[in-house]
Design an enzyme around this catalytic site. Structure first.
Site, PDB file in Angstrom:
ATOM      1  N   CYS A 133      53.393  61.343  31.369  1.00 29.06           N
ATOM      2  CA  CYS A 133      53.681  62.768  31.545  1.00 29.06           C
ATOM      3  C   CYS A 133      54.840  62.913  32.524  1.00 29.06           C
ATOM      4  CB  CYS A 133      52.441  63.517  32.032  1.00 29.06           C
ATOM      5  SG  CYS A 133      51.968  63.166  33.742  1.00 29.06           S
ATOM      6  N   PRO A 134      55.477  64.075  32.602  1.00 26.73           N
ATOM      7  CA  PRO A 134      56.677  64.224  33.436  1.00 26.73           C
ATOM      8  C   PRO A 134      56.479  63.829  34.890  1.00 26.73           C
ATOM      9  CG  PRO A 134      56.476  66.095  31.972  1.00 26.73           C
ATOM     10  CD  PRO A 134      55.208  65.310  31.823  1.00 26.73           C
TER      11      PRO A 134
END
Length: 595
Positions: A133-134
């Site tokens: 995920c970011p």
């Protein structure tokens, strides 16, 4: 009524920890069970379980996304779930946990193999996955946990690599990838999928894996596609070159791999900057000196911006290759310091390796409580690694490397005829020795690095020498057809195009089939080309593009002489190939190897 003790904890230790605890508390009360919940959050451990409560409990429920101390639960049946599962499917989690103590074979005491480590049947579907995920914190690990649990529930053999904020963990091995039947990439960031060419790959968001891992696995089976396509048709020369490059990339290791990673990320910036500088020269060599004009703007973009980014990107991605994400920040900053200290590309290389190894050591050496783990990638590692790298660059490395670079630049710019010929012979021969391998890349990287010092002659010699191997082979397949198989003759035109585009790897398939004759011929041809380019005073501003760059006015000094150097090298390569290779028997010349 059952007595349950539970622990909730997520990587950030905030929202999911408390939300999962409240959901379990309310649902257990509605079902008539007694439950005590310990919360491990950013505020520390709250409502800690006592030894007496643990001893009296019928079941231990762990709703966690991080590792916690389990020694106190020895001898107790333990049921595990993620905080996300406890939050979204609370009723089902409690029912499954209680069912596990009602079924003799189900309890899993602490110390036994976790479900994720259970042995799958020999014929089980093999799945490998990547989650990212970011921010690289909570959802990365929640998605991994959900996929592993869903896969194990179906009897799949599954391995998941997490690309989190402190780098890759549980990295997939070549063996795991080779034996996998399916690849799942659940990510909201860019994930390099080159490792999975030829495999059935399904890509989705990390959120989809967290909310519905079972659905993701179903979709992967039904909708996954072979990465890179497939087919049984005979490979073209371009396919062979691409496969060779991929094989070489997979075999790189150690410092060479890290350096080449930095160079690969730097190269597009250098090419774009060099071509923009070359375009500014279309209007005249010094046209960019007039403020407010188009040439001035092109020079500002290419020389003022792109070339300023070149060294920081080189250093940043060398460090990234060594330490993953934690290396990127100190590497970029160390590279910028190298520019500011006039240490150039040599300083950038030093900064990249320094930042990478410092960041990796700090990442592995610093151990924090689970509640503080979220601070490590966003505060502690960037601060400490940048501090160490920056101070070493400023007080130790910068001045000596700048002096070395200045001395080398002065030497190259003042080369006499004899030394210029020797340097051209060396760089030219290196370009052909392994055709895109470590020696070739060393010569190319050396020449590219000198562009920031306004030293352009080595770049011209390297590009010319890199073009002649495939060009010479292409010409030889045309004028001496009886010395090449039908397959090689068909590949000749493609090799010519690759040569014109400065892709030396176009010679690899020919050299692989007859190395004893092809390699000496192309080395001699390239060495002479490099020497001619240097002695004729040719200079090249753009670091790539082959013949297509030569059409830009003033991109090459002494353009006619440069074209002569390439032509002479091509003809020498062809002549040597004709002399060294013997005519093939008619049956052998017409044969096309079966795939």
């Amino acid at each position: 009524m059952s007595k349950i003790v539970a622990v909730t904890a997520c990587p950030t230790g905030i929202a999911h920890t408390h939300m999962a605890a409240e959901a379990l508390k309310e649902t257990a009360a509605l079902k008539g069970h007694s439950i005590r919940i310990e919360r491990q959050s950013a505020q520390g451990v709250e409502h800690a379980l006592t030894p007496e409560e643990i001893s009296a409990a019928d079941l231990v429920l762990l709703a966690t996304d991080i590792q916690i101390d389990r020694s106190r639960f020895a001898g107790k049946p333990v049921y595990e779930a993620s905080t996300s599962q406890a939050l979204r499917n609370t009723d089902a989690v409690l029912d499954a946990a209680l069912a596990s103590i009602a079924t003799p074979s189900a309890p899993k005491p602490t110390g036994a193999a976790a479900p994720d480590d259970a042995q799958a049947p020999a014929d089980a579907l093999k799945v490998v996955a990547i989650t990212s995920c970011p921010t690289g914190i909570a959802h990365t690990f929640m998605a991994a946990d959900a996929l592993k649990k869903a896969g194990k529930a179906r009897g799949y053999e599954i391995a998941v690599e997490t690309q989190g904020s402190v780098g890759s963990q549980n990295a997939l091995t070549d063996t795991q990838i080779a034996s996998a039947d399916m690849v799942v990439i659940a990510a909201d960031t860019h994930v390099d999928d080159s490792r999975f060419v030829g495999k059935k790959v399904y890509k989705t968001s990390v959120g989809a894996a967290v909310k519905g891992a079972k659905d993701v696995l179903d979709a992967a089976i039904a909708e996954g596609e072979i990465l890179g396509g497939g087919g049984s048709e005979r490979k073209s020369l371009a396919d062979e070159v691409k496969a060779t490059k991929a094989k070489r990339a997979s075999q790189r290791s150690g410092p060479y791999m890290h350096l080449l990673t930095g160079v690969s990320y730097m190269l597009p910036i250098v090419v774009a900057g060099g071509l923009l500088i070359a375009l500014s020269f279309v209007f005249g060599i010094k046209a960019f000196e007039v403020e407010g004009t188009l040439p001035a703007a092109l020079m500002a973009i290419g020389g003022g911006a792109a070339f300023q980014l070149m060294v920081p990107v080189l250093a940043g991605f060398i460090a990234y290759s060594i330490a993953d994400r934690p290396g990127l920040t100190p590497g970029l900053i160390g590279g910028m310091l190298a520019v500011n200290l006039n240490a150039g590309f040599l300083g950038g290389i030093v900064a990249g390796f320094l930042a990478g190894y410092v960041a990796r050591w700090l990442r592995d050496a610093i151990k924090l409580p689970p509640t503080l783990e979220g601070l490590k990638p966003v505060l502690i590692l960037p601060l400490l690694s940048t501090l160490v790298t920056g101070l070493v660059m400023v007080y130790v490395v910068g001045a000596p490397v700048a002096a070395i670079l200045a001395g080398m630049t002065s030497f190259l710019q003042g080369l006499g005829t004899t030394n210029a010929v020797l340097l051209g012979l060396l760089l030219g021969g290196m370009m052909a020795v392994d055709m895109g391998g470590p020696i070739n890349k060393a010569a190319y990287t050396f020449s590219v690095g000198l562009l920031t010092s306004d030293t352009y002659a080595p770049m011209a010699a390297v590009m010319a020498a890199g073009m002649t191997p495939p060009l010479g082979l292409a010409l030889a397949t045309f004028v001496a057809r009886n010395r090449f198989t039908e397959e090689e003759r068909e590949a000749g035109p493609a090799a010519a195009v690759l040569g014109l585009a400065f892709i030396t790897e176009g010679a690899i398939p020919f050299a692989a089939k007859d190395p004893a004759r092809v390699i000496p011929a192309i080395i001699v041809g390239s060495a002479i080309t490099g020497a001619l380019s240097m002695i004729l005073g040719c200079q090249l501003v753009a670091p790539h593009g082959g013949i297509f760059v030569l059409a830009i006015p003033n991109a090459v000094t002494n353009l006619g002489a440069y074209a002569v150097a390439i032509l002479v090298g091509t003809l020498i390569t062809t002549g040597l190939l004709i002399a060294l290779k013997k005519p093939l028997a008619p049956a052998e010349a017409e044969a096309v190897p079966a795939e």
